[in-house]
Design a protein around this motif. Structure first.
Motif, PDB file in Angstrom:
ATOM      1  N   SER A 116       8.037 -34.837 -16.647  1.00  0.00           N
ATOM      2  CA  SER A 116       9.170 -35.753 -16.585  1.00  0.00           C
ATOM      3  C   SER A 116      10.484 -34.998 -16.420  1.00  0.00           C
ATOM      4  O   SER A 116      11.395 -35.458 -15.718  1.00  0.00           O
ATOM      5  CB  SER A 116       9.219 -36.623 -17.845  1.00  0.00           C
ATOM      6  OG  SER A 116       9.552 -35.859 -18.982  1.00  0.00           O
ATOM      7  N   CYS A 120      12.994 -35.566 -13.385  1.00  0.00           N
ATOM      8  CA  CYS A 120      14.392 -35.933 -13.643  1.00  0.00           C
ATOM      9  C   CYS A 120      15.345 -34.978 -12.915  1.00  0.00           C
ATOM     10  O   CYS A 120      16.291 -35.418 -12.247  1.00  0.00           O
ATOM     11  CB  CYS A 120      14.663 -35.899 -15.149  1.00  0.00           C
ATOM     12  SG  CYS A 120      16.310 -36.457 -15.614  1.00  0.00           S
ATOM     13  N   SER A 149      12.368 -41.281 -14.536  1.00  0.00           N
ATOM     14  CA  SER A 149      11.829 -39.918 -14.505  1.00  0.00           C
ATOM     15  C   SER A 149      10.714 -39.716 -15.518  1.00  0.00           C
ATOM     16  O   SER A 149       9.915 -38.784 -15.377  1.00  0.00           O
ATOM     17  CB  SER A 149      12.946 -38.901 -14.750  1.00  0.00           C
ATOM     18  OG  SER A 149      13.566 -39.118 -15.999  1.00  0.00           O
ATOM     19  N   ASN A 384      14.617 -35.572 -21.383  1.00  0.00           N
ATOM     20  CA  ASN A 384      15.308 -36.091 -20.208  1.00  0.00           C
ATOM     21  C   ASN A 384      16.796 -36.275 -20.467  1.00  0.00           C
ATOM     22  O   ASN A 384      17.619 -36.135 -19.558  1.00  0.00           O
ATOM     23  CB  ASN A 384      14.680 -37.423 -19.774  1.00  0.00           C
ATOM     24  CG  ASN A 384      13.304 -37.234 -19.170  1.00  0.00           C
ATOM     25  OD1 ASN A 384      12.694 -36.183 -19.332  1.00  0.00           O
ATOM     26  ND2 ASN A 384      12.823 -38.233 -18.481  1.00  0.00           N
TER      27      ASN A 384
END
Length: 434
Positions: A116, A120, A149, A384
């Motif tokens: 992720s 991102c 993301s 993130n």
């Protein structure tokens, strides 16, 4: 001391050492060593050596560094940058217009990344400056990117699914297949939210670019062909049964190297940076996995899994209540630990309880990935959020606030997947039946 008191002492020690800034992998190994040395008859050094070697030499785990390397290659070459050009013409007519490129771009890149944070950073590098320049509201640009993301964890190939499969002894190929429909569901929820928001706030959406014909759209989408081919090669080899997850990872790395070389964006410096970036990330993950394996063994000697199972059984929770309690547990844990640490720390303890409640381990894997996704955008340790803070210069509380609608949509997705478990299990069953 009672077994329960020993367990409480070790857990407290774990959080104290983590809070002091020691690496997570070393913290897990250290707490496990203390537990084995002080509260069991088995020699701690021998147990540590055997366990760490066993967890590090798993053939299944070989897929992990390969998928990480593939994501690094895409991140550092023009393959990812061309995605925006190919997507933009197709979303101009949708409510929200180019905001949908965050969702679609993350969905596509998630299918070749597995991380992720990488999703991102890669999609954000393309969409943040472009959407801001065109006048799209910053809170929507950042919020939808943060939520979308997280699909890097759910849509295969997924690093966290590999970790769960190894920890819970579940087929990684089956997990990959199980993540497809929930991933599409979550992406649809995100896009639906963007459309509804845009219909309510039409004045905040910039005017559409010059309308293109279908032929012009197809011509603009040529830049998507390399990424689509790579996705087809990786996922197609798994779904058709031609390759295992590890072999598909090797196909992905080879394909990424070939495509980036043909495209002209691969050189020695890029190759070296991608390889070193993947090596650093995998070494960090491997250290956590090894430490967690040793801690799981130590907790087994002390009796934590048995005590936890007995305690949960004594609460008399039905299956729905247990799933809800575990969702809250993982979300709270995600405020302090990263996703991989959460999975490897808890699976050895929770799986006996989950199996006793007749919860399908395959479905539970998708559930765990969904709630770990939610933890990626919860402060103070939402990975993130940190990535976006570095890219936008905004403060963490502001980023967390604009990401809240995405978090709530993930809660809706968890509820839907629980109420309709076939969303996660139907596709693997169809593939197994062939």
């Amino acid at each position: 001391m009672s077994d329960l008191a020993i367990t409480g002492l070790l857990i407290a020690t774990l959080f104290v050492i983590l809070g002091s800034g020691v690496w997570i992998g070393l913290t897990l190994s250290g707490v496990a060593w203390i537990g084995m040395q002080l509260f069991s008859s088995r020699p701690a050094g021998d147990a540590m050596a055997v366990t760490i070697w066993g967890s590090s030499s798993s053939w299944t785990l070989t897929a992990l560094p390969l998928f990480i390397w593939m994501g690094e290659i895409l991140f550092r070459t023009r393959l990812s940058q061309d995605m925006f050009k190919g997507l933009a013409p197709w979303v101009q007519a949708l409510p929200g217009r180019l905001l949908h490129t965050n969702v679609i771009g993350c969905t596509i890149f998630a299918a070749v990344s597995g991380s992720s944070a990488a999703t991102c950073a890669t999609i954000g590098k393309m969409t943040l400056p472009e959407l801001t320049r065109r006048g799209y509201p910053e809170h929507m640009v950042v919020g939808t990117l943060a939520g979308s993301s997280t699909l890097g964890l759910l849509i295969p190939p997924s690093i966290i699914m590999i970790v769960y499969g190894v920890a819970a002894d579940v087929s990684i190929s089956q997990l990959f297949i199980a993540g497809v429909l929930p991933g599409i569901l979550l992406a649809a929820l995100f896009s639906g939210y963007i459309a509804l928001w845009a219909l309510r706030h039409p004045e905040q959406i910039p005017q559409a670019d010059e309308r293109l014909s279908f032929t012009q759209k197809l011509a603009a989408s040529r830049s998507l062909i390399p990424v689509v081919l790579l996705i087809a090669a990786v996922l197609g080899s798994i779904y058709t049964g031609i390759a295992t997850a590890t072999e598909a990872a090797a196909v992905g790395v080879t394909g990424a190297l070939i495509l980036s070389t043909l495209q002209g964006s691969m050189n020695w410096a890029t190759f070296r940076d991608a390889l070193m970036g993947a090596t650093r990330l995998y070494c960090m993950i491997a250290l956590i996995l090894a430490g967690a394996a040793f801690l799981t063994l130590s907790m087994g000697y002390i009796g934590l899994p048995r005590h936890l199972a007995e305690w949960i059984a004594s609460l008399g929770l039905n299956q729905a209540q247990l799933v809800a309690a575990l969702a809250v547990f993982f979300i709270v844990l995600g405020c302090f630990l990263d996703g991989i640490s959460m999975v490897v720390l808890t699976m050895g303890v929770l799986m006996p309880t989950v199996q006793a409640a007749n919860i399908d381990p395959l479905w539970f894997g998708v559930f765990v990935v969904l709630v770990v996704e939610m933890a990626q955008i919860t402060p103070p340790v939402g990975f993130n959020l940190f990535v976006l803070q570095g890219m936008t210069g905004r403060q963490l509380p502001w980023i967390a606030r604009v990401t809240l609608p995405m978090f709530l949509l993930m809660c809706v997705a968890v509820a839907i997947v629980y109420l309709v478990p076939g969303i996660a299990t139907w596709l693997p069953q169809q593939m197994s039946a062939r």
